[in-house]
Design a protein around this motif. Structure first.
Motif, PDB file in Angstrom:
ATOM      1  N   GLU A   8      -7.093   0.832  -4.150  1.00  0.00           N
ATOM      2  CA  GLU A   8      -6.534   0.842  -2.798  1.00  0.00           C
ATOM      3  C   GLU A   8      -7.644   0.856  -1.751  1.00  0.00           C
ATOM      4  OE1 GLU A   8      -3.725   3.536   0.196  1.00  0.00           O
ATOM      5  OE2 GLU A   8      -4.299   4.311  -1.768  1.00  0.00           O
ATOM      6  N   PHE A  15       0.818  -1.209   0.000  1.00  0.00           N
ATOM      7  CA  PHE A  15       0.000   0.000   0.000  1.00  0.00           C
ATOM      8  C   PHE A  15       0.854   1.262   0.000  1.00  0.00           C
ATOM      9  CE2 PHE A  15      -3.236  -2.972   1.746  1.00  0.00           C
ATOM     10  CZ  PHE A  15      -4.242  -2.724   0.820  1.00  0.00           C
ATOM     11  N   GLN A  29      -6.072   4.785  -6.539  1.00  0.00           N
ATOM     12  CA  GLN A  29      -6.735   4.992  -5.254  1.00  0.00           C
ATOM     13  C   GLN A  29      -8.038   4.202  -5.106  1.00  0.00           C
ATOM     14  OE1 GLN A  29      -7.111   9.194  -4.606  1.00  0.00           O
ATOM     15  NE2 GLN A  29      -4.925   9.472  -4.212  1.00  0.00           N
ATOM     16  N   ARG A  86      -8.261  -2.191   0.902  1.00  0.00           N
ATOM     17  CA  ARG A  86      -8.201  -1.968   2.354  1.00  0.00           C
ATOM     18  C   ARG A  86      -9.502  -2.396   3.019  1.00  0.00           C
ATOM     19  NH1 ARG A  86      -3.897   0.745   4.399  1.00  0.00           N
ATOM     20  NH2 ARG A  86      -2.600   2.004   2.986  1.00  0.00           N
ATOM     21  N   ARG A  95       1.553   1.591  -3.523  1.00  0.00           N
ATOM     22  CA  ARG A  95       0.390   1.228  -4.330  1.00  0.00           C
ATOM     23  C   ARG A  95       0.805   0.366  -5.525  1.00  0.00           C
ATOM     24  NH1 ARG A  95      -2.524   6.344  -3.910  1.00  0.00           N
ATOM     25  NH2 ARG A  95      -2.181   6.747  -6.117  1.00  0.00           N
TER      26      ARG A  95
END
Length: 322
Positions: free
Chosen positions: A210, A186, A207, A214, A189
């Motif tokens: 990501e 992370f 993003q 998460r 990325r």
């Protein structure tokens, strides 16, 4: 093809076993690729030895054994027999490639004096342009899956995360299924992927992926994890590493929610990602690295996709197109 492999003469059957060990241990090929190679080789050896089924549906072997008599004429006759059975150009090209790989191995092992596959020329496979999503359709797929993930159900969180990651990275379905939690970085990325031939590469993601990853790792994965989960990033409902069939089902169902979108599986998302990268200005060499293609020629297929899309837009919109 099992009956044919079982009906091969002893020496030929032993060669298939040796070749299977070579493919699995030395070349690091996937199980699917190994099965495809072996199926083609078994078909060739069955043709060489005259193994066929009689009216009682029992295998009837011919009179030779091993690789006796294998030459380029036999290879050509085998392909001609395949063509006569209605095999496509794509299948013939694949089988010719599998035969060349096998005969090259046989020569290296000292099983034949010369490599007849080196003289084999097969028809080129037709390279069909893959169906792809438009960028707005891809966005709709992700928004729909995000709505399902908003319910915080573990499966919904998983499905949204894998869809985002597939589209963000263009990785293959087998590569996705093989990911471990530690393969996701992370901080940078990027995701570490082991592709064909166990080649490792680092692939970036954005993003949206990501956030989805998460949410899955922190809020979804613990709900499915069991003692047999190990380090697998994506899990099935029973807690084991997710399998490609499940991923294909997830992608098909997600794409079906978008009106007008072509029916596709994970490979369609891979095609879409590559096409959108090129349309956005990415160079071929960079896209080759991202997709893990061994040669630039494979990546060049996507330039044809983008040209065809531009031509279709031109035909629809330019007043002098018709």
């Amino acid at each position: 093809m099992r009956w044919l492999r079982a009906a091969l003469p002893p020496r030929a059957a032993g060669l298939v076993d040796d070749y299977e060990r070579h493919l699995m241990s030395e070349r690091g090929l996937s199980d699917h690729t190994v099965r495809a190679y072996l199926g083609d080789v078994v078909s060739l050896l069955g043709f060489l030895h005259g193994v066929e089924r009689d009216d009682t549906d029992e295998a009837r072997p011919g009179g030779t054994d091993g690789l006796d008599g294998l030459d380029v004429d036999v290879l050509r006759a085998w392909l001609a027999d395949q063509r006569g059975s209605g095999r496509s150009r794509t299948t013939l090209a694949r089988r010719a490639a599998a035969a060349r790989t096998f005969t090259a191995w046989a020569q290296r092992e000292g099983l034949i004096a010369a490599d007849p596959g080196a003289r084999l020329v097969a028809p080129r496979a037709h390279r069909k342009l893959p169906g792809v999503l438009r960028p707005d359709q891809a966005g709709e797929v992700m928004r729909a899956s995000a709505a399902g993930a908003a319910e915080r159900d573990p499966v919904g969180l998983r499905d949204h995360a894998l869809l985002e990651l597939l589209y963000a990275t263009g990785i293959r379905v087998a590569e996705l299924c093989g990911l471990d939690v530690d393969d996701v970085e992370f901080s940078r990325r990027v995701v570490r992927v082991f592709g064909k031939g166990s080649r490792e590469r680092m692939v970036p993601f954005g993003q949206p992926a990501e956030r989805a990853l998460r949410a899955w790792i922190e809020g979804g994965r613990p709900g499915l994890a069991t003692g047999s989960s190990g380090a697998a990033l994506f899990l099935g409902v029973r807690g084991r590493r997710i399998d490609p069939r499940t991923v294909r089902k997830v992608v098909h169902e997600a794409v079906e929610t978008v009106p007008g979108a072509a029916d596709m599986g994970p490979h369609g998302l891979r095609h879409s990602a590559a096409t959108h990268l090129l349309e956005g200005g990415a160079d071929l060499r960079s896209v080759q690295e991202l997709l893990g293609h061994a040669t630039l020629a494979t990546t060049q297929l996507y330039t044809h996709v983008t040209v065809e899309r531009l031509k279709a837009i031109h035909d629809r919109t330019h007043p002098r197109a018709q």
